[in-house]
Scaffold this motif. Structure first.
Motif, short mmCIF file in Angstrom:
data_model
loop_
_atom_site.label_atom_id
_atom_site.label_comp_id
_atom_site.label_asym_id
_atom_site.label_seq_id
_atom_site.Cartn_x
_atom_site.Cartn_y
_atom_site.Cartn_z
N ALA A 48 44.61 4.25 25.06
CA ALA A 48 44.58 5.44 25.69
C ALA A 48 44.35 5.78 27.07
CB ALA A 48 43.85 7.37 25.95
N LEU A 49 43.50 4.37 27.53
CA LEU A 49 42.97 4.33 28.99
C LEU A 49 43.82 2.94 29.23
CD1 LEU A 49 40.57 3.83 31.06
CD2 LEU A 49 38.93 2.15 29.31
N TRP A 50 43.54 2.32 28.36
CA TRP A 50 44.73 0.97 28.96
C TRP A 50 45.94 1.98 28.97
CZ3 TRP A 50 49.17 -0.76 25.91
CH2 TRP A 50 50.15 -1.38 26.41
N SER A 79 31.39 9.20 29.39
CA SER A 79 30.76 9.07 30.39
C SER A 79 31.28 8.58 31.75
CB SER A 79 29.32 8.69 30.48
OG SER A 79 29.05 7.21 29.72
N ARG A 80 31.18 8.62 32.69
CA ARG A 80 31.02 7.64 33.30
C ARG A 80 30.88 6.37 33.43
NH1 ARG A 80 31.96 10.25 39.03
NH2 ARG A 80 32.46 11.76 38.90
N LEU A 81 30.15 5.78 33.31
CA LEU A 81 30.02 4.45 32.97
C LEU A 81 30.45 3.43 31.82
CD1 LEU A 81 28.11 2.41 32.88
CD2 LEU A 81 25.82 3.67 31.56
N ARG A 82 30.74 4.39 30.73
CA ARG A 82 31.72 4.24 29.35
C ARG A 82 33.10 3.63 29.92
NH1 ARG A 82 31.19 7.59 24.47
NH2 ARG A 82 29.24 6.56 24.45
N ILE A 83 33.59 4.66 30.60
CA ILE A 83 34.80 3.97 31.54
C ILE A 83 34.86 2.95 32.13
CG2 ILE A 83 36.41 4.96 32.59
CD1 ILE A 83 36.96 6.80 30.34
N GLN A 84 34.26 2.68 33.40
CA GLN A 84 33.99 2.23 33.97
C GLN A 84 33.89 0.85 33.02
OE1 GLN A 84 29.92 0.43 36.59
NE2 GLN A 84 31.61 1.51 38.01
N ASN A 85 32.72 -0.04 31.88
CA ASN A 85 32.41 -0.55 31.64
C ASN A 85 34.48 -0.59 30.59
OD1 ASN A 85 30.05 -1.08 31.93
ND2 ASN A 85 29.47 -0.11 30.05
N LEU A 87 36.90 -0.38 31.77
CA LEU A 87 38.48 -0.87 32.60
C LEU A 87 37.46 -2.21 32.63
CD1 LEU A 87 38.01 2.63 35.53
CD2 LEU A 87 39.62 1.62 33.95
N PHE A 88 36.65 -2.91 32.60
CA PHE A 88 36.05 -3.91 33.62
C PHE A 88 36.97 -4.70 32.21
CE2 PHE A 88 33.29 -3.19 36.97
CZ PHE A 88 33.52 -4.02 37.49
N ASP A 89 37.10 -4.66 30.69
CA ASP A 89 37.23 -5.31 29.94
C ASP A 89 38.94 -4.99 29.67
OD1 ASP A 89 34.71 -6.11 28.44
OD2 ASP A 89 34.99 -4.35 27.17
N ILE A 90 39.57 -4.00 30.58
CA ILE A 90 41.67 -3.71 29.98
C ILE A 90 42.00 -4.45 31.11
CG2 ILE A 90 41.15 -2.22 28.33
CD1 ILE A 90 42.81 -0.42 30.96
N SER A 231 39.82 -8.70 24.12
CA SER A 231 39.86 -7.72 25.98
C SER A 231 40.16 -5.84 25.70
CB SER A 231 40.67 -8.33 26.39
OG SER A 231 40.71 -8.59 27.37
N ASN A 232 40.08 -6.01 24.21
CA ASN A 232 40.22 -4.22 24.29
C ASN A 232 41.70 -3.74 23.98
OD1 ASN A 232 38.02 -3.59 22.29
ND2 ASN A 232 37.03 -4.30 24.04
N VAL A 233 42.51 -4.36 24.12
CA VAL A 233 43.78 -4.27 24.33
C VAL A 233 45.10 -4.57 23.43
CG1 VAL A 233 46.38 -4.82 25.82
CG2 VAL A 233 43.83 -4.74 26.84
N TRP A 234 45.58 -3.53 23.02
CA TRP A 234 46.71 -3.22 21.92
C TRP A 234 47.74 -4.23 21.94
CZ3 TRP A 234 45.07 -2.18 16.88
CH2 TRP A 234 43.39 -2.07 16.82
N GLU A 235 48.13 -5.10 21.38
CA GLU A 235 49.23 -6.23 22.39
C GLU A 235 50.38 -5.91 20.76
OE1 GLU A 235 47.15 -10.27 23.97
OE2 GLU A 235 48.06 -9.95 21.59
#
Length: 340
Positions: A48-50, A79-85, A87-90, A231-235
């Motif tokens: 969902a985030l990606w 949390s906002r921290l988890r989403i930020q982390n 985001l830096f992955d994907i 990077s935790n992106v579903w390909e």
């Protein structure tokens, strides 16, 4: 005054220009309400985030074009921290038109109004993701079909009225079933209320490989094989739709190319299909008429006007290019024509 149905007969309906179905992700996510269900920790929130970032950027999703615009991710379980982390992955750079909110609010307690206000402030909004459905549901004495269906009605109305896609993240039951859609938690009222249902099922826990099954009112049944990268992106690995040539053709491109050296054309749908499509990807007669009817605005933007009429029991399509379309066709009965 007696109440009555306002009907339309079949002949008029088949000659009435209507807007085609619009997609945020071509062939997968149309304007409307949708449900993505997966087991806990299966990677559905990563997906969902990606998706929210990719659509905001206007990048393709597994080779499918997207409608670029503002996206809103209501991450009520993070949390906002988890989403930020994450985001830096994907991504290396999240665009300013993807928005996040972790403030949980329920249906009937302000959620609909807040979504409406966000759309007013961001009129180019195309996608809103709610993670998860359970976090916004009203407390109920029972989980009946009626309650499941009613809870989604307001969101369906919001999506349709504003011509956006709303994607609800949900859970799967633990028990196995040959049909993954039978594993969606809750009654069939949930599936009945949405336009499309998606299920994300891992091959085995933590394998990083899963099948995304898709079924809906406006898309064909489809299974996508996915693999989660480092990077935790579903390909995309595989697609059950083995015949990409069966995709709806770009009628605007085909007709525009056909008319580039013509001022007008008159013929049956079968004759037009033979002229604009290839033998291995022939467009059916009915599909030609339907696609023309549902793309009148786009054709007009390319300087082409289309008219459908019946002559001697046959359907005839008239095409006029540029300003010369104003000349009309004197041989056509004006009372027996309708703009496509």
């Amino acid at each position: 005054m007696t109440e009555r149905f306002h009907t339309i007969d079949g002949e008029i309906l088949m000659n009435q220009p209507l807007s085609p179905i619009r997609f945020v992700v071509e062939g997968l996510l149309s304007h409307g309400l949708h449900l993505l269900a997966g087991a806990p920790k299966s990677g559905k929130s990563w997906l969902a985030l990606w998706l929210s970032v990719t659509v905001a950027k206007g990048e393709e999703v597994w080779g499918n074009r997207v409608q670029q615009g503002t996206t809103l991710y209501l991450c009520f379980e993070d949390s906002r921290l988890r989403i930020q982390n994450r985001l830096f992955d994907i991504t290396e750079d999240a665009p300013p038109n993807v928005h996040f909110c972790e403030e949980s609010v329920r249906l009937g307690e302000g959620l609909e109004e807040r979504i409406g206000q966000f759309i007013l402030e961001h009129p180019d909004t195309v996608l809103i993701i709610i993670d998860t459905l359970q976090m916004i549901r009203r407390p109920a004495m029972d989980n009946s079909y009626a309650n499941d269906y009613a809870d989604l009605t307001a969101l369906k109305r919001l999506a349709d009225q504003n011509r956006i896609a709303i994607l609800l993240i949900h859970h799967l039951r633990k028990q196995k079933d040959d049909d993954p859609f039978n594993r969606i938690s809750g009654t069939t009222g949930l599936s009945g209320a949405v336009d499309t249902s998606f299920t994300l099922v891992e091959e085995r826990r933590g394998s990083g490989r899963a099948t995304l099954s898709c079924i809906g009112r406006d898309i064909e049944y489809r299974e996508l094989g996915l693999r989660r990268n480092e990077s935790n992106v579903w390909e995309l690995v595989s697609d059950s739709r083995e015949h990409p040539e069966l995709l709806l053709p770009d009628i605007v491109f085909l007709v525009s190319d056909f008319m580039k050296d013509k001022s007008e054309y008159h013929g049956t749908p079968a004759e037009l299909s033979e002229l604009i499509s290839r033998e291995e990807n022939r467009i059916s007669d009915r599909m030609v008429s339907r696609l023309l009817l549902q793309n009148t605005e786009e054709l007009a933007g390319h300087g082409i006007r289309a008219v459908t009429r019946r002559s001697s029991g046959r359907r005839i399509i008239d095409l006029y290019a540029d300003s010369r379309s104003d000349d009309g066709d004197d041989s056509a009965d004006k009372n027996d024509t309708a703009p496509v």
